[in-house]
Design a protein around this motif. Structure first.
Motif, mmCIF file in Angstrom:
data_model
loop_
_atom_site.group_PDB
_atom_site.id
_atom_site.type_symbol
_atom_site.label_atom_id
_atom_site.label_comp_id
_atom_site.label_asym_id
_atom_site.label_seq_id
_atom_site.Cartn_x
_atom_site.Cartn_y
_atom_site.Cartn_z
ATOM 1 N N UNK A 274 -23.905 9.859 -10.739
ATOM 2 C CA UNK A 274 -24.696 10.889 -11.920
ATOM 3 C C UNK A 274 -25.153 12.612 -11.257
ATOM 4 N N UNK A 275 -25.488 12.891 -10.963
ATOM 5 C CA UNK A 275 -25.558 13.739 -9.842
ATOM 6 C C UNK A 275 -24.314 14.233 -9.891
ATOM 7 N N UNK A 276 -23.018 14.504 -9.523
ATOM 8 C CA UNK A 276 -21.391 14.882 -9.688
ATOM 9 C C UNK A 276 -21.204 15.910 -11.230
ATOM 10 N N UNK A 277 -21.236 14.786 -12.138
ATOM 11 C CA UNK A 277 -21.315 14.811 -13.529
ATOM 12 C C UNK A 277 -22.175 15.640 -14.206
ATOM 13 N N UNK A 278 -23.602 15.230 -13.838
ATOM 14 C CA UNK A 278 -24.964 16.616 -13.981
ATOM 15 C C UNK A 278 -24.427 18.249 -13.628
ATOM 16 N N UNK A 279 -23.996 18.257 -12.470
ATOM 17 C CA UNK A 279 -23.323 19.464 -12.004
ATOM 18 C C UNK A 279 -22.202 20.240 -12.285
ATOM 19 N N UNK B 109 -19.157 18.642 -11.825
ATOM 20 C CA UNK B 109 -17.708 17.551 -11.084
ATOM 21 C C UNK B 109 -17.913 16.270 -11.946
ATOM 22 N N UNK B 110 -16.825 15.622 -11.203
ATOM 23 C CA UNK B 110 -16.334 14.364 -11.911
ATOM 24 C C UNK B 110 -17.481 13.239 -11.251
ATOM 25 N N UNK B 111 -16.997 11.779 -11.524
ATOM 26 C CA UNK B 111 -17.727 10.851 -11.796
ATOM 27 C C UNK B 111 -16.858 10.147 -10.374
ATOM 28 N N UNK B 112 -18.366 10.235 -9.088
ATOM 29 C CA UNK B 112 -17.755 9.622 -8.204
ATOM 30 C C UNK B 112 -17.144 8.138 -8.024
ATOM 31 N N UNK B 113 -15.274 8.225 -7.557
ATOM 32 C CA UNK B 113 -14.546 6.936 -7.611
ATOM 33 C C UNK B 113 -14.766 6.239 -6.194
ATOM 34 N N UNK B 114 -15.172 4.944 -6.221
ATOM 35 C CA UNK B 114 -14.979 4.339 -4.710
ATOM 36 C C UNK B 114 -13.914 4.524 -4.036
ATOM 37 N N UNK B 115 -13.519 4.857 -2.962
ATOM 38 C CA UNK B 115 -12.694 4.751 -2.428
ATOM 39 C C UNK B 115 -12.191 2.980 -1.934
#
Length: 258
Positions: free
Chosen positions: A232-237, A239-245
């Motif tokens: 969520x923080x990535x999207x707000x800034x 960026x893209x949603x963080x996907x799990x490795x």
């Protein structure tokens, strides 16, 4: 080549399969007896409350299943009926479960109107704030206690002559309670992190981006593997949603648990 030849298993393969199956069976048996022993030694006063929470987890997968709230309310009333559980971390878990249910309805129930969504987000915030208060107070009161200090604090509330403990190994029940609290010292910062990320998500959908970012940052300080906060923080800034490795997908990090 005959069909029989295709399915012939070498002696070495049979040995490996035999060992693998034996280890699997032993692992299952160990887990069965280990967890059965743990459950047998749980505090009998709140056993039903824990069972209600487990039942709620099964029901909570259904979005909009408000009926499941009765399970949380019933569990809550059991915890609050004992002085040593009134301010326990379990009540924080109950508040956050209610928050999550309201949040899921607000975000994913297509039948909810805009006005209803606002009401649900407000209710989710109310429950979320309550869970955060409970976790912070618990961490302040119990977070740094040694096992001996924990035992001294709970001893007045766990009277050996209490009829609830009749027929049980009191010493094992008492030791299990101490261990549960010691485990919660490790787990509760992560539980608090989950509550903070829920609060951030509520702020985000209320279009309060700065407040949301603050919550996500606090959540990640407590638990750096909080993927919800990261994404969520990535999207707000921007960026893209963080996907799990792939590794995280196979072996996800521990999450809040009771």
């Amino acid at each position: 080549m005959s069909l029989g030849t295709l399915f012939t298993i070498s002696k070495g393969t049979r040995v490996v399969l035999s060992i693998t199956i034996s280890v699997s069976i032993l692992a299952v048996l160990f887990a069965f007896f280990y967890y059965r022993n743990l459950n047998k030694n749980e505090d009998p006063r709140i056993k039903n409350a824990r069972e209600l929470l487990v039942q709620y987890e099964k029901e909570s997968v259904k979005v909009g299943n408000i009926e499941a709230f009765t399970l949380l309310d019933s569990a809550d009333s059991i915890f609050r009926s004992y002085p040593d559980y009134v301010s326990s971390f379990e009540t924080g878990l109950i508040y956050n479960n209610k928050c999550s249910a309201m949040l899921l309805m607000a975000l994913y129930d297509s039948t909810v109107s805009k006005t209803e969504k606002t009401i649900l987000l407000d209710l989710a915030m109310k429950y979320c704030d309550s869970s955060i208060v409970v976790y912070n107070r618990w961490i302040s009161a119990w977070g740094s206690l040694s096992s001996d200090a924990i035992a001294e604090r709970i001893k007045p509330y766990m009277n050996k002559d209490n009829p609830a403990f009749y027929g049980m190994n009191y010493n094992r029940v008492f030791a299990r309670r101490v261990k549960n609290i010691a485990t919660a010292q490790i787990e509760n910062p992560r539980r608090l992190s989950v509550s903070l990320s829920n609060r951030g998500t509520i702020y985000r959908h209320k279009l309060m981006a700065d407040s949301a970012l603050s919550c996500y940052r606090q959540a990640l300080i407590l638990w750096k593997e909080n993927r919800t906060a990261k994404s969520n923080m990535s999207v707000l800034m921007g960026g893209e949603p963080v996907k799990p490795s792939l590794l995280e997908s196979l072996f996800p990090p521990d999450k809040n648990k009771i």
